[in-house]
Design an enzyme around this catalytic site. Structure first.
Site, short mmCIF file in Angstrom:
data_model
loop_
_atom_site.label_atom_id
_atom_site.label_comp_id
_atom_site.label_asym_id
_atom_site.label_seq_id
_atom_site.Cartn_x
_atom_site.Cartn_y
_atom_site.Cartn_z
CG ASN A 70 -7.87 -2.17 -5.19
OD1 ASN A 70 -7.07 -3.08 -4.62
ND2 ASN A 70 -8.16 -1.40 -4.22
CG ASP A 129 -2.11 0.88 1.19
OD1 ASP A 129 -2.36 1.37 0.11
OD2 ASP A 129 -2.57 1.39 1.97
C1 IPE Z 1 -5.57 -2.58 -0.18
O1 IPE Z 1 -5.04 -1.50 -0.15
C2 IPE Z 1 -5.55 -3.47 -1.11
C3 IPE Z 1 -4.27 -3.67 -2.04
C4 IPE Z 1 -3.13 -3.30 -1.40
C5 IPE Z 1 -4.23 -4.34 -3.11
P1 IPE Z 1 -6.31 -0.28 -0.50
O2 IPE Z 1 -5.44 0.94 -0.47
O3 IPE Z 1 -7.22 -0.77 -1.49
O4 IPE Z 1 -7.11 -0.22 1.24
P2 IPE Z 1 -7.73 0.89 1.78
O5 IPE Z 1 -8.84 1.41 0.61
O6 IPE Z 1 -6.91 1.92 2.22
O7 IPE Z 1 -8.50 -0.32 2.83
C1 IPE Z 2 -1.70 0.12 -3.23
O1 IPE Z 2 -1.21 1.61 -3.44
C2 IPE Z 2 -1.53 -0.63 -4.67
C3 IPE Z 2 -3.11 -1.00 -4.71
C4 IPE Z 2 -4.14 -1.02 -4.11
C5 IPE Z 2 -3.50 -1.57 -6.15
P1 IPE Z 2 -2.61 2.54 -3.51
O2 IPE Z 2 -2.99 2.77 -4.84
O3 IPE Z 2 -3.51 1.94 -2.45
O4 IPE Z 2 -1.88 3.97 -2.57
P2 IPE Z 2 -2.54 4.86 -1.87
O5 IPE Z 2 -3.09 4.11 -0.82
O6 IPE Z 2 -3.51 5.65 -2.67
O7 IPE Z 2 -1.51 5.85 -1.22
MG MG Z 3 -4.01 2.31 -0.39
#
Ligand code: IPE
Ligand code: IPE
Ligand code: MG
Length: 262
Positions: free
Chosen positions: A89, A41
Site C-alpha cells: 500500500n 477493502d
Molecule cells: C488489501 O487491499 C490490503 C488491505 C485491505 C490493507 P488492497 O486494496 O490493497 O488489495 P488489492 O490491491 O485490491 O489486491
Molecule cells: C481498503 O480500501 C483500505 C486499504 C487498503 C488501506 P481501499 O482503499 O483498497 O478501497 P478500494 O479497494 O480502492 O475501494
Molecule cells: Mg482495495
C-alpha cells in the site's frame, strides 16, 4: 431456553439464534469462530460513489472497524484481526498514505485510553520498523497496557503487513539460529515456522472475510490461512454492519471443515 438448543446442531446458523437468549449465554458464545480476520477493502470505492476523496472512505472504514471489533468481542470472538495497510500500500499517493497514518495515530491513542475498560488487547503486527517513530511509540504503549490485561479479547491491526514478507522474516530469523548453531536444519518443523511469524501466540484464523467484491487474498496471512474458511461479500467495508458479520458467521456454520480428513 434448553441448553441443547442453545448449543445448536451441526451446521445450524448459531448467530441467527443469538437474539433468542442473553448475550452471556455460555453455550452460544462458544459457537462463534475463535478467530475472525477481515481484509478491510472498498473504502476508496465507497468514497468515490459519494464524490468524496478516498481518505473520507478510510475515515468511515475506521469507524466501521471500531464498531465491528466491538461487536465481535460482544458476541464472544476471542481474536479479531484486520488487514489495515499492506506492504504494497506504500505505492498509493502520499496524501492517502499520510491520511491512513493519521488514522492509525488517532485509533491507537484511543485504544491506549480504552483498552483496560473494554478488556480488549489492541496489538499491531507487521514490519513496524519503517513506520514513523511516533506511531511505533504508540504501539509500544499499547503493548504495555495490553500486557496488564487478564484474559482479554484481542483486536489485531496488520500494518505494513505482507504474508510473504512475514515468511521471509521468519526464514531469516531461523537461518540466523542455524548459523549460530542454536538449531539443526533437521529440527525445523512446521511449528518452528509458525512460532517465528508475527502471529506466533495466536491461533490460526477460522474465518477470513473480504468485503468489496474482490475475490483474492492480497498477501494476507498466507501461512496461517491454510485451513481458514473464506467469506466474500460485495458490501463495501464502510457499509459493513454487525448483521453482515452475523451472515458471515452463519455461512461459516454451514461449512463442514474436514482438515484433509473425511
Ligand atoms: C488489501 O487491499 C490490503 C488491505 C485491505 C490493507 P488492497 O486494496 O490493497 O488489495 P488489492 O490491491 O485490491 O489486491
Ligand atoms: C481498503 O480500501 C483500505 C486499504 C487498503 C488501506 P481501499 O482503499 O483498497 O478501497 P478500494 O479497494 O480502492 O475501494
Ligand atoms: Mg482495495
Amino acid at each position: 431456553m434448553e441448553k441443547a438448543i442453545a448449543a445448536g446442531k451441526a451446521g445450524e446458523p448459531i448467530v441467527a439464534l443469538f437474539g433468542l437468549f442473553g448475550k452471556d449465554e455460555e453455550k452460544t458464545i462458544q459457537q462463534v469462530p475463535q478467530h475472525i480476520a477481515v481484509i478491510m477493502d472498498g473504502n476508496g470505492r465507497w468514497a468515490k460513489k459519494r464524490g468524496m476523496p478516498r481518505k473520507a472512505g478510510h475515515a468511515t472504514g475506521a469507524e466501521t472497524f471500531r464498531r465491528i471489533a466491538t461487536y465481535s468481542k460482544d458476541i464472544g470472538v476471542k481474536y479479531f484481526t484486520v488487514y489495515a495497510f499492506s506492504t504494497e500500500n506504500w505505492k498509493r499517493p502520499q496524501d492517502e498514505v499520510d491520511a491512513l497514518m493519521n488514522l492509525f495515530r488517532k485509533y491507537l491513542k484511543e485504544a491506549i485510553e480504552d483498552m483496560a475498560k473494554n478488556n480488549v488487547a489492541v496489538r499491531v503486527i507487521g514490519d513496524l520498523h519503517v513506520l514513523p517513530e511516533d506511531i511505533r511509540e504508540l504501539i509500544r504503549d499499547c503493548d504495555t497496557v495490553a500486557a496488564k490485561l487478564e484474559d482479554p479479547a484481542y483486536a489485531t491491526l496488520c500494518i505494513n503487513y505482507g504474508g510473504r514478507d512475514e515468511i521471509k522474516n521468519a526464514v531469516r530469523d531461523i537461518a540466523r539460529k542455524v548459523k549460530a548453531g542454536e538449531l539443526e536444519p533437521e529440527d525445523i518443523t512446521e511449528d518452528t515456522i509458525t512460532n517465528h511469524l508475527y502471529t506466533a501466540d495466536m491461533p490460526d484464523p477460522d474465518l477470513i472475510i473480504r468485503p468489496s467484491g474482490e475475490i483474492r487474498i492480497s498477501n494476507f496471512l498466507l501461512w496461517q490461512s491454510a485451513y481458514a474458511e473464506y467469506y466474500f461479500t460485495d458490501v463495501l467495508w464502510p457499509d459493513f454492519k454487525p448483521e453482515d458479520l452475523d451472515e458471515a458467521i452463519a455461512s461459516f456454520h454451514q461449512r463442514q471443515r474436514r482438515f484433509g480428513g473425511v
